[in-house]
Scaffold this active site. Structure first.
Site, mmCIF file in Angstrom:
data_model
loop_
_atom_site.group_PDB
_atom_site.id
_atom_site.type_symbol
_atom_site.label_atom_id
_atom_site.label_comp_id
_atom_site.label_asym_id
_atom_site.label_seq_id
_atom_site.Cartn_x
_atom_site.Cartn_y
_atom_site.Cartn_z
ATOM 1 N N ASP A 7 0.854 -1.171 0.000
ATOM 2 C CA ASP A 7 0.000 0.000 0.000
ATOM 3 C C ASP A 7 0.903 1.237 0.000
ATOM 4 O O ASP A 7 2.095 1.150 0.333
ATOM 5 C CB ASP A 7 -0.890 -0.041 1.248
ATOM 6 C CG ASP A 7 -1.778 1.169 1.376
ATOM 7 O OD1 ASP A 7 -2.275 1.670 0.350
ATOM 8 O OD2 ASP A 7 -1.986 1.629 2.515
ATOM 9 N N GLU A 9 -0.243 5.059 0.943
ATOM 10 C CA GLU A 9 -0.488 6.030 2.007
ATOM 11 C C GLU A 9 -0.540 5.347 3.368
ATOM 12 O O GLU A 9 -1.198 4.334 3.548
ATOM 13 C CB GLU A 9 -1.790 6.780 1.736
ATOM 14 C CG GLU A 9 -1.724 7.666 0.505
ATOM 15 C CD GLU A 9 -3.054 8.330 0.217
ATOM 16 O OE1 GLU A 9 -3.478 9.178 1.020
ATOM 17 O OE2 GLU A 9 -3.679 7.984 -0.808
ATOM 18 N N GLU A 15 -0.801 10.179 4.771
ATOM 19 C CA GLU A 15 -2.123 10.173 4.151
ATOM 20 C C GLU A 15 -2.377 11.525 3.487
ATOM 21 O O GLU A 15 -2.342 12.575 4.139
ATOM 22 C CB GLU A 15 -3.207 9.894 5.201
ATOM 23 C CG GLU A 15 -3.157 8.500 5.801
ATOM 24 C CD GLU A 15 -3.815 7.452 4.921
ATOM 25 O OE1 GLU A 15 -4.445 7.824 3.905
ATOM 26 O OE2 GLU A 15 -3.703 6.257 5.244
ATOM 27 N N ASP A 91 -5.172 2.847 -3.821
ATOM 28 C CA ASP A 91 -6.452 3.389 -4.265
ATOM 29 C C ASP A 91 -6.367 4.900 -4.475
ATOM 30 O O ASP A 91 -7.389 5.556 -4.661
ATOM 31 C CB ASP A 91 -7.562 3.054 -3.259
ATOM 32 C CG ASP A 91 -8.107 1.660 -3.462
ATOM 33 O OD1 ASP A 91 -7.949 1.116 -4.572
ATOM 34 O OD2 ASP A 91 -8.691 1.104 -2.523
#
Length: 199
Positions: A7, A9, A15, A91
């Site tokens: 992943d 973030e 983030e 994402d």
């Protein structure tokens, strides 16, 4: 043949939406996939907020330009990529990620894209595929790769559980408590060692 799927973030960079919330002084933007497992619901919420406050892509990109990778992230990623093929499955959106990828040494990134209208207004988003993280891991497996996956949020759990080995990295306590069988790491050194043991 192994491939590591990370992943972005919370694992390698801060983030983006939390940074945007801090910069704009609008705390509602700090809601992330750590808080909301339904990604479509989360994105509709974000787009409504952007419209309410007359904010668009330009304002978000200006904040992203200031974001630096998490301390030690680039060194960890360089060391990992030297050892095993590694991809980032996120994402986030290509319109957000480009400056961050440069700061991380241009690793391979698989992410989504935004629909942007006049004046930089974000009107929608396009996912690469349904259940993008899980689907990508399954596709890599269909090509003969054994996957090792790691992340910190609800939307990472499917790819983590579908892999031969999966880890949480700096995940919130709520996710760790709900998934006690998953090994969780807090430092890049431990994280690297965990991945290497799984190879």
């Amino acid at each position: 043949m192994n491939i590591v799927c990370l992943d972005l973030e919370g694992v390698l960079v801060p983030e983006i939406w939390i940074a945007f919330a801090n910069e704009t002084g609008i705390p509602e933007f700090s809601r992330t996939t750590r808080d909301e497992p339904d990604y479509d619901k989360l994105m509709r919420y974000r787009l409504d907020l952007l419209e309410k406050h007359s904010l668009g892509l330009e304002e978000i990109q200006a904040v992203i330009e200031k974001i630096q990778p998490l301390e030690g992230a680039k060194e960890f990623l360089d060391k990992l990529r030297d050892r095993v093929q590694t991809v980032i499955i996120s994402d986030t959106f290509s319109e957000f990620a480009k400056p961050l990828m440069k700061k991380l040494g241009l690793p391979t990134l698989m992410c989504n894209s935004l629909e942007v209208g006049e004046g930089g207004k974000i009107t929608g988003w396009k996912m690469r595929c349904e259940k993008s993280k899980l689907t990508t891991v399954k596709a890599l497996q269909s090509c003969g790769f054994e996957t090792i996956a790691a992340g910190d949020s609800f939307n990472d759990l499917a790819m983590i559980r579908a892999s031969k080995a999966g880890f949480l990295f700096r995940a919130p306590e709520s996710i760790k408590l709900d998934n006690p069988d998953l090994q969780a790491f807090e430092t890049y050194d431990e994280f690297f060692d965990g991945i290497v043991k799984a190879l």
